[in-house]
Scaffold this motif. Structure first.
Motif, PDB file in Angstrom:
ATOM      1  N   SER A  26       0.846  -1.186   0.000  1.00 35.21           N
ATOM      2  CA  SER A  26       0.000   0.000   0.000  1.00 35.21           C
ATOM      3  C   SER A  26       0.881   1.234   0.000  1.00 35.21           C
ATOM      4  N   GLY A  27       0.321   2.322  -0.466  1.00 29.53           N
ATOM      5  CA  GLY A  27       1.039   3.583  -0.534  1.00 29.53           C
ATOM      6  C   GLY A  27       0.271   4.564  -1.401  1.00 29.53           C
ATOM      7  N   ILE A  28       0.960   5.612  -1.813  1.00 31.67           N
ATOM      8  CA  ILE A  28       0.374   6.606  -2.696  1.00 31.67           C
ATOM      9  C   ILE A  28       0.748   6.246  -4.134  1.00 31.67           C
ATOM     10  N   LEU A  29      -0.245   6.146  -5.002  1.00 30.01           N
ATOM     11  CA  LEU A  29       0.020   5.877  -6.419  1.00 30.01           C
ATOM     12  C   LEU A  29       0.510   7.172  -7.056  1.00 30.01           C
ATOM     13  N   CYS A  30       1.793   7.213  -7.406  1.00 34.81           N
ATOM     14  CA  CYS A  30       2.408   8.443  -7.926  1.00 34.81           C
ATOM     15  C   CYS A  30       2.251   8.597  -9.428  1.00 34.81           C
ATOM     16  N   LEU A  38       4.041   3.430 -10.268  1.00 34.85           N
ATOM     17  CA  LEU A  38       4.992   3.976  -9.309  1.00 34.85           C
ATOM     18  C   LEU A  38       4.236   4.255  -8.019  1.00 34.85           C
ATOM     19  N   VAL A  39       4.671   3.619  -6.936  1.00 37.07           N
ATOM     20  CA  VAL A  39       4.011   3.747  -5.639  1.00 37.07           C
ATOM     21  C   VAL A  39       5.039   4.177  -4.604  1.00 37.07           C
ATOM     22  N   ILE A  40       4.720   5.243  -3.849  1.00 32.28           N
ATOM     23  CA  ILE A  40       5.602   5.634  -2.757  1.00 32.28           C
ATOM     24  C   ILE A  40       5.100   4.929  -1.500  1.00 32.28           C
ATOM     25  N   ALA A  46      11.158   8.297   9.200  1.00 31.88           N
ATOM     26  CA  ALA A  46      10.763   9.303   8.207  1.00 31.88           C
ATOM     27  C   ALA A  46      11.256   8.910   6.824  1.00 31.88           C
ATOM     28  N   GLN A  47      11.320   7.601   6.548  1.00 34.82           N
ATOM     29  CA  GLN A  47      11.850   7.137   5.267  1.00 34.82           C
ATOM     30  C   GLN A  47      10.748   6.525   4.403  1.00 34.82           C
ATOM     31  N   PHE A  48      10.779   6.903   3.146  1.00 35.21           N
ATOM     32  CA  PHE A  48       9.840   6.414   2.151  1.00 35.21           C
ATOM     33  C   PHE A  48      10.630   5.926   0.942  1.00 35.21           C
ATOM     34  N   ALA A  49      10.039   5.048   0.156  1.00 26.35           N
ATOM     35  CA  ALA A  49      10.698   4.544  -1.050  1.00 26.35           C
ATOM     36  C   ALA A  49       9.714   4.582  -2.211  1.00 26.35           C
TER      37      ALA A  49
END
Length: 75
Positions: A26-30, A38-40, A46-49
């Motif tokens: 799950s994440g934000i669909l960029c 591309l999903v963040i 405080a780390q995201f990929a």
């Protein structure tokens, strides 16, 4: 509705992605790049990929549902 038809409306929104191998994320669909989404995703602290998933890996994509609370809950 097949995920291919709704994907453009989900860009910028929180989504759950079901993969064909039984896993999910799950994440934000960029966005979409070629035949990849591309999903963040949140890692920790405080780390995201920004991760890429090929179309052939995806079984379904769904937007997160809204919170339906009559009043906010505070703890």
């Amino acid at each position: 509705m097949p995920w291919q038809q709704k994907i453009r409306y989900l860009i910028g929104k929180p989504v759950g992605v079901s993969l064909r191998n039984g896993q999910g994320t799950s994440g934000i669909l960029c966005g979409i790049s070629g035949e990849k989404i591309l999903v963040i995703e949140y890692l920790y602290q405080a780390q995201f990929a920004l991760k890429q998933y090929s179309f052939f890996m995806i079984q379904d994509i769904n937007e997160f549902p809204p919170c339906h609370l009559s009043q906010p809950v505070y703890y």
